[in-house]
Design an enzyme around this catalytic site. Structure first.
Site, PDB file in Angstrom:
ATOM      1  N   ASP A  15       0.495  -1.446   0.107  1.00 48.18           N
ATOM      2  CA  ASP A  15      -0.362   0.321   0.143  1.00 48.18           C
ATOM      3  C   ASP A  15       0.706   1.456  -0.199  1.00 48.18           C
ATOM      4  O   ASP A  15       1.758   1.611  -0.480  1.00 48.18           O
ATOM      5  CB  ASP A  15      -1.241  -0.213   1.375  1.00 48.18           C
ATOM      6  CG  ASP A  15      -2.080   0.677   0.980  1.00 48.18           C
ATOM      7  OD1 ASP A  15      -2.011   1.618   0.574  1.00 48.18           O
ATOM      8  OD2 ASP A  15      -3.238   0.204   1.198  1.00 48.18           O
ATOM      9  N   HIS A  71      -3.947   5.774   4.029  1.00 48.55           N
ATOM     10  CA  HIS A  71      -3.687   4.339   3.241  1.00 48.55           C
ATOM     11  C   HIS A  71      -3.750   3.794   3.941  1.00 48.55           C
ATOM     12  O   HIS A  71      -4.889   2.912   3.988  1.00 48.55           O
ATOM     13  CB  HIS A  71      -4.156   4.724   1.386  1.00 48.55           C
ATOM     14  CG  HIS A  71      -4.895   3.730   0.985  1.00 48.55           C
ATOM     15  ND1 HIS A  71      -4.683   2.604   0.253  1.00 48.55           N
ATOM     16  CD2 HIS A  71      -6.820   3.296   0.679  1.00 48.55           C
ATOM     17  CE1 HIS A  71      -6.137   1.916  -0.041  1.00 48.55           C
ATOM     18  NE2 HIS A  71      -6.858   2.658   0.096  1.00 48.55           N
ATOM     19  N   SER A 129     -11.044  -0.556  -1.389  1.00 53.18           N
ATOM     20  CA  SER A 129     -10.083  -0.296  -0.350  1.00 53.18           C
ATOM     21  C   SER A 129     -10.045  -0.948   1.538  1.00 53.18           C
ATOM     22  O   SER A 129      -9.675  -2.020   1.899  1.00 53.18           O
ATOM     23  CB  SER A 129      -9.396   1.161  -0.633  1.00 53.18           C
ATOM     24  OG  SER A 129      -8.716   1.341  -1.013  1.00 53.18           O
TER      25      SER A 129
END
Length: 399
Positions: A159, A190, A345
């Site tokens: 990520d 994120h 996600s």
């Protein structure tokens, strides 16, 4: 192809002419292609010495083209840990066509930009995901789980990086590798958010799993296919060196246009002994058109809402294996912050966490996890989409 004597013409069938590799071109108007950047995948079974010789030849060809056509960096990354030998780099069109015509090459395709699959940000929204995956009926906020909680399982967060010092991770998170820049921290948030969902102390599913940060995306949440391939290769090599293949999970909350090499390396990682939870994507379309969601052997995850419907942004289709909560999901952010995000996600790390949880609790191997998750799941999703499962993630708590 001719030979000196007709007496040896039979050799033509035994040893046919070497085949050139396939040149896969981007569709007209594609906006995610990185200019002059390519991924080269070698024929299966090529030896390490032949692979090295080929790279030396490619570097030589690139040096010649630089004198004629300007600066191209040539080979920049190589990989082989998953069993797929290949490399990426920047080449003149003339050079890459020569590389594609080399008999050692299986195919060449453009390198592309890949992005995170988060969608919407909303602060201070309530949480429901953990309660939803541990209760057969909606509305219960209690998260019910076995105390093993993923102990002994390692989850790779591929990520934007992870804030490994965040107290949510209780010292269980370590930095693995950085395949995009020189900043060994989560510049976006994120990756920290997804890690909080799959293994955080408060927000996480597998609360005792080990976490490894694999940074492949930048502060804007973008990266290249080649960089992600390198990150996946690093995970397989790390798991092999640490003897945890079969006891490892990878979360891929990212995706882009369908790419053959991307899918191939994801499949190879799964075959090597890592369970891959993959976001289906947020374009509201068939996930068969995206990578790595369309790869064989991965567990592809679409996003559901608190009302057990498909989130309107979520991709769907026959490649989807399972639904998981992905709308309005709170988790941690760098610098001791918290944030609420929506997207596939956010759905994928719920599945990564349950995968780790079941591996620790039931002793199943990585290759058994996705089917086990599908068998335990509940038929709850209304309007899941064309040719799409209606099964919602459930951890088998018994409630």
């Amino acid at each position: 192809m001719g030979f000196l004597s007709s007496a040896i013409l039979l050799l033509i069938t035994a040893f046919p002419a070497a085949q050139a590799g396939e040149m896969i071109n981007a569709a007209a108007g594609a906006t995610d292609v990185i200019p002059d950047s390519y991924i080269v995948v070698m024929n299966e079974g090529i030896s390490e010495s032949d692979f090295e010789s080929h790279r030396t030849w490619a570097t030589s060809m690139n040096s010649k083209s630089r004198k004629r056509a300007g600066a191209f960096s040539g080979v920049s990354r190589t990989w082989s840990a998953t069993g797929m030998k290949g490399y990426s780099g920047s080449f003149a069109r003339e050079t890459i066509e020569q590389i594609a015509n080399n008999s050692a090459v299986a195919y060449v395709e453009p390198d592309r930009m890949v992005n995170i699959t988060a969608f919407v940000t909303q602060r201070n929204a309530p949480s429901y995901g953990l309660g939803r995956i541990s209760n057969k009926r909606p509305g219960n906020r209690d998260y019910i789980f076995d105390e093993s909680a993923g102990r002994g399982i390692t989850i790779y967060g591929v990520d934007t990086g992870i804030d490994i010092r965040h107290p949510e991770f209780e010292g269980r998170a370590t930095w693995g590798t950085n395949e995009i820049n020189d900043v060994n921290q989560d510049e976006n948030g994120h990756g920290t958010h997804t890690a909080g969902t799959f293994a955080g102390r408060n927000f996480g599913v597998a609360k005792r799993a080990n976490i490894v940060a694999v940074k492949v995306l930048n502060a804007e949440g973008s990266g290249s296919t080649s960089g992600i391939i390198s990150g996946i290769n690093w995970c397989v090599d790390h798991a092999r060196r640490n003897n945890i293949l079969g006891r490892a999970v990878m979360n891929l909350s990212l995706g882009g246009t369908g790419a053959r090499a991307f899918n191939q390396v994801a499949t190879n990682a799964a075959n090597a002994g890592i369970f891959l939870a993959v976001a289906a994507g947020n374009d509201g379309e068939d996930a068969a058109n995206t990578s790595p969601a369309s790869a064989r052997g991965v567990c592809t995850v679409s996003a559901s809402t608190e009302r057990d419907t498909r989130a309107d942004f979520s991709n769907f289709g026959s490649v989807v294996d399972i639904y998981a909560p992905g709308d309005q999901i709170p988790s941690v952010f760098p610098n001791n912050a918290r944030r609420v995000l929506s997207g596939t996600s956010m759905a994928a790390p719920h599945v990564a966490g349950v995968g780790a949880y079941l591996m620790a609790l039931e002793g199943i191997s990585s290759g058994q996890v996705c089917n086990r998750i599908k068998r335990l799941s509940q038929p709850r999703i209304r309007n899941p989409g064309r040719d799409t499962t209606n099964r919602l993630l459930y951890n088998n708590s018994g409630v």
